[in-house]
Design a protein around this motif. Structure first.
Motif, PDB file in Angstrom:
ATOM      1  N   ALA A  25       0.360   7.989   0.798  1.00  0.00           N
ATOM      2  CA  ALA A  25       0.260   6.850  -0.112  1.00  0.00           C
ATOM      3  C   ALA A  25      -1.055   6.103   0.108  1.00  0.00           C
ATOM      4  N   LEU A  26      -1.403   5.920   1.385  1.00  0.00           N
ATOM      5  CA  LEU A  26      -2.636   5.204   1.692  1.00  0.00           C
ATOM      6  C   LEU A  26      -3.843   5.942   1.122  1.00  0.00           C
ATOM      7  N   GLU A  34      -8.219 -10.441  -6.755  1.00  0.00           N
ATOM      8  CA  GLU A  34      -8.976  -9.296  -7.247  1.00  0.00           C
ATOM      9  C   GLU A  34     -10.072  -8.893  -6.281  1.00  0.00           C
ATOM     10  N   LEU A  36       1.794   2.126  -3.459  1.00  0.00           N
ATOM     11  CA  LEU A  36       0.647   2.426  -4.315  1.00  0.00           C
ATOM     12  C   LEU A  36       0.213   1.236  -5.174  1.00  0.00           C
ATOM     13  N   SER A  75       0.835  -1.205   0.000  1.00  0.00           N
ATOM     14  CA  SER A  75       0.000   0.000   0.000  1.00  0.00           C
ATOM     15  C   SER A  75       0.868   1.253   0.000  1.00  0.00           C
ATOM     16  N   VAL A  76       2.029   1.194   0.617  1.00  0.00           N
ATOM     17  CA  VAL A  76       2.933   2.343   0.554  1.00  0.00           C
ATOM     18  C   VAL A  76       3.408   2.559  -0.873  1.00  0.00           C
ATOM     19  N   LEU A  95      -3.837   7.979  -1.430  1.00  0.00           N
ATOM     20  CA  LEU A  95      -3.808   7.966  -2.888  1.00  0.00           C
ATOM     21  C   LEU A  95      -4.089   6.585  -3.459  1.00  0.00           C
ATOM     22  N   SER A  96      -3.746   5.579  -2.693  1.00  0.00           N
ATOM     23  CA  SER A  96      -3.744   4.245  -3.275  1.00  0.00           C
ATOM     24  C   SER A  96      -5.148   3.788  -3.644  1.00  0.00           C
ATOM     25  N   PRO A  97      -5.249   3.086  -4.758  1.00  0.00           N
ATOM     26  CA  PRO A  97      -6.558   2.632  -5.244  1.00  0.00           C
ATOM     27  C   PRO A  97      -7.287   1.760  -4.233  1.00  0.00           C
ATOM     28  N   SER A  98      -6.528   1.066  -3.377  1.00  0.00           N
ATOM     29  CA  SER A  98      -7.212   0.178  -2.441  1.00  0.00           C
ATOM     30  C   SER A  98      -8.066   0.987  -1.469  1.00  0.00           C
ATOM     31  N   ALA A 135       3.709   7.448   4.101  1.00  0.00           N
ATOM     32  CA  ALA A 135       2.844   6.272   4.102  1.00  0.00           C
ATOM     33  C   ALA A 135       1.380   6.693   4.122  1.00  0.00           C
TER      34      ALA A 135
END
Lengths: 447, 387
Positions: free
Chosen positions: B15-16, B95, A52, A49-50, B18-21, B12
């Motif tokens: 990033a969290l 997925e 991306l 997750s870091v 921004l991240s798609p998850s 971090a």
């Protein structure tokens, strides 16, 4: 003086890797991988997750990257929308691979060179079986920890291990014996059907095969029996093809064995009592990772011993010149027969495992497609080599998974790779290499 | 040192965010386990065409007052059971899809259904006709009717409308679907006319091109109707062979006639014959017509039954997601909710007919008998519904 030693060392990246890991025994490298898998269990999720990444890269980041390339390809060909953001996945997957696998592996291997060598040396004093068990224990531990993170890894690993066994069993015939046999999926089918017949018939209530004959709680202990039964039946069927066809060689044997494959397939398609075209389903879920691992290890061990035995050497002699071998008092007929039945036996075992992993079989699974797959693994990895079969089976299985997002391009890329291998290494990647168990477990001295 | 730690932590967190998850909460992911390469790529192609069209028309779904983006993930099962099992596992664990559409053919749907059921993920196979796909698997459903229903439909039609008293059957013994259907037809027909009324029950093997031996037998029996439960690619050869051997009476087919380009291969030879299927393209009305027109405009060909059934299956899955009344964001709980909603779907208005699931996960839906008219279209003749 310095120059001559330089020349002996391989150059470039390979030389670098060789110099770096050359001094580490197998034990150290296994330890390094084990550390990596534990390390991934601890930081994998957070790191992904870091970085991306949408999800933890599952096959060393290769699938993640191939997905991006598939996206780019679709953009170029069909103009389908492509999220530019995903481009970042490529370097990130590489970083992930570096942080989780490459760097820790290097550190651990480097740090443990001395102790690992010492342990390896003392292990070498013990009987080979102990040394082997220690190494295999480590290998299993790596697999066990590695698959904990994902069921997808588990199923991929299981099927890859089965592919290793199958490839190796075909290598006995196509590599060591030097014949081109096409009947392997047929042996596999016999093994798969017969072991399923054993387990489903005895222990499962099934519509096709009827009520369970026995309802024993510890029934899974009979699984080895079921596999061996499947293997023996495959051997028996190999006898049917061997007796009439061993008067022929080369192309004719290929054609006869191909015919055998079709006969087996048609036989199961028409056997209504074994499910016909619909096949058998509902095999008990007994083919767990440890079971498959043990069977495959025993298989590799047995085949390796077989090909290194007098009989195995006789087999090579028959391959190189049957008449000369005959003159040198080799019983060529018996040698060929034994090797053929032995190969069929392990193919049957592999089939039995496959049936219990998928918990479904039908005759269509064991057709020309399967044949092409196994042949590709054998010839890609290398003829006449236990290493080669392992390399071939693992790399073709892994390539198949990694390139899946590329869809139709995958079927251009893999055959292309095969052609290139055939051009530059006509006998496969690691052909004609003996697998010296004792040496590969031994210590490696650092200068 | 302190500053460094702060920097890493803030990185971090960014990033969290921004991240798609982190966004995935606003996304509904459905997986497609379809054959895009291998022996039967047309099946996968049609499924994907239908899915892409659906996505274009319905990019978002409203569940419990919250709007979600639909995302479809296509994976190629190569028409192999091993791959279908691998892919189902991948879709579920990697997925993290809410539900799975596919696999289309029974030989992949049966083992893949096992995986979906064990991992408690709803799966609908649009096209699989093997009863084992859904049997004793609460998480697995299908989008089409079964052979035990289609067989009697054909037998009744032959009796009532074609006035047949003696029937002949030719089928592929090595393929799951034709064999099952041939047996169901025989059973139903003999129930109506007594044992032995199916006067010829001839078989061949996948890939055969010459049917003259079987046809000679069939013509000699003087049956009133010939039943051919085969795929579109085999039908033209069989029919031509029958005509060459002097067959002049009626021929009856099944739903696999409608998959792919039957008329392109068969030409005038197939005109005038009947087959039972999932929907009729010619003379369709309402939503079915809208679907056919849109599909034809987009891809330049009439949608086959795989496309139509996939379309309906996606609709069913999305309907079930809506019916849950709101998703919790916890994928495991949501999957079970979707499964419960699927089982409770009542009279879903699909383009291939209205659907309600039985407790086994099979839909109760009507079959359509179509006639191939002189223009080469599949014209609606009659609709037969289960009692």
């Amino acid at each position: 003086m310095a120059e001559t030693t330089e020349l002996q060392q391989p150059k470039g990246v390979r030389g670098l890797i060789h110099r770096f890991y050359g001094g580490a025994p197998l034990l150290g490298i296994l330890l390094g991988f084990l550390a990596c898998t534990f390390w991934e269990n601890i930081i994998g999720e957070a790191l992904a997750s870091v970085l991306l990444l949408p999800k933890m890269p599952i096959l060393f980041g290769l699938v993640t990257m191939s997905k991006v390339f598939a996206g780019l390809f679709n953009l170029a060909i069909k103009g389908s929308p492509f999220e530019l953001f995903t481009l970042i996945h490529v370097p990130m997957a590489l970083i992930y691979f570096g942080v989780v696998y490459a760097v820790p592996l290097a550190i651990v291997v480097r740090l443990t060179v001395r102790p690992a060598n010492a342990v390896a040396r003392s292990l070498q004093q013990l009987p080979l079986i102990v040394t082997a068990l220690v190494h295999l224990g480590f290998l299993y531990a790596i697999f066990h920890v590695w698959v904990e993170l994902s069921d997808y890894r588990l199923i991929t690993l299981k099927l890859t291990l089965i592919a290793v066994l199958l490839t190796l069993s075909l290598n006995i015939i196509n590599g060591y014996m030097g014949e081109f046999s096409c009947s392997h999926p047929g042996f596999m089918a016999v093994g798969a059907y017969m072991s399923s017949f054993f387990t489903v018939g005895l222990f499962v209530n099934d519509k096709v095969l009827g009520e369970a004959l026995l309802g024993i709680p510890l029934a899974f202990l009979s699984f080895p029996l079921a596999l061996i039964f499947g293997g023996l039946c495959a051997s028996l069927s190999a006898l049917i093809v061997a007796i009439p066809s061993f008067r022929t060689r080369g192309d004719y044997l290929a054609i006869i064995s191909l015919a055998f494959l079709f006969i087996v397939k048609s036989f199961f398609e028409n056997m209504q009592s074994l499910g016909g075209a619909r096949g058998i389903m509902g095999q008990p879920d007994w083919a767990s990772l440890p079971v498959i691992f043990i069977v495959v290890v025993i298989g590799v061990w047995a085949i390796n011993n077989f090909v290194n035995s007098t009989l195995g050497k006789a087999l090579n002699a028959v391959r190189d010149d049957e008449m000369a071998a005959d003159a040198m008092t080799v019983d060529t007929r018996k040698t060929k027969m034994v090797a053929f039945l032995f190969g069929a036996f392990w193919a049957g075992m592999a089939g039995g495992l496959l049936a219990h992993v998928l918990r479904f079989i039908n005759p269509a699974m064991f057709g020309i497609q399967k044949l092409a797959e196994v042949l590709a693994m054998v010839y890609f990895g290398g003829l006449n080599s236990v290493y080669g079969s392992i390399v071939g089976a693992v790399s073709i299985s892994l390539l198949g998974e990694v390139l899946r997002p590329l869809e139709i391009l995958k079927w251009i890329f893999i055959p292309l790779l095969l052609i290139l291998v055939m051009i530059y290494r006509p006998t496969g990647l690691v052909a004609f290499k003996e697998f010296n168990v004792r040496k590969s477990f031994g210590p490696k001295e650092v200068d | 040192m302190k500053r460094g730690a702060f920097f890493i932590v803030s990185l971090a967190m960014v990033a969290l965010l921004l991240s798609p998850s982190a966004w995935a909460a606003n996304e509904i992911r459905l997986g497609f386990n379809i054959p895009l390469t291998g022996d039967n790529p047309d099946v996968g192609g049609s499924s994907r065409n239908a899915a892409e069209m659906y996505l274009k028309e319905n990019p978002t779904v409203n569940v419990g007052g919250k709007s979600y983006k639909l995302k479809f993930i296509y994976e190629d099962n190569e028409y192999k059971p091993e791959s279908a099992v691998k892919i189902n596992t991948k879709l579920i664990t990697e997925e993290e899809v809410l539900g799975i559409i596919g696999p289309q053919s029974s030989s992949q749907a049966v083992p893949a259904g096992e995986v979906a059921n064990n991992m408690a993920t709803p799966m609908i196979s649009p096209w699989s006709t093997n009863p084992n796909t859904t049997l004793d698997r609460p998480y697995v459903f299908r989008g089409c009717f079964l052979d035990p229903f289609q067989g009697p439909v054909a037998a009744n039609f032959a009796t009532d409308e074609l006035g047949a008293k003696k029937a002949a059957v030719i089928y592929d013994i090595a393929a799951d679907y034709p064999k099952g259907l041939a047996e169901n037809f025989k059973e139903a027909f003999e129930k109506l006319h007594g044992a032995g009324s199916v006067v010829a029950f001839e078989s061949f093997t996948t890939g055969d091109k010459d049917f003259s031996a079987q046809m000679t037998n069939i013509v000699r029996t003087k049956a009133d109707v010939l039943f051919i439960p085969q795929y579109y690619s085999e039908v033209p050869l069989i029919i031509r062979s029958a005509k060459e051997m002097g067959w002049t009476r009626d021929i009856l087919g099944a739903d696999a006639w409608g998959g792919g380009d039957l008329m392109g291969l068969c030409g005038d030879d197939c005109k005038g014959y009947y087959f039972s299927t999932h929907y009729a393209a010619a003379g369709a009305k309402g939503a079915t017509k809208a679907f056919i027109d849109a599909y034809t405009a987009k891809y330049g060909k009439t949608p086959d039954d795989v496309a139509a059934l996939t379309w309906d299956t996606i609709g069913l899955m999305v309907q079930a997601v809506k019916d849950t009344g709101g998703l919790s964001g916890k994928i495991k709980a949501d999957r079970t909710k979707v499964k419960d909603a699927l089982a409770a779907v009542k009279d879903f208005p699909g383009i291939t007919g209205s659907m309600t699931f039985t407790p086994d996960g099979d839909p109760k839906k009507c079959a359509v008998i179509v006639q191939i008219n002189d223009a080469g279209q599949f014209a609606f003749h009659k609709s037969v519904c289960p009692k």
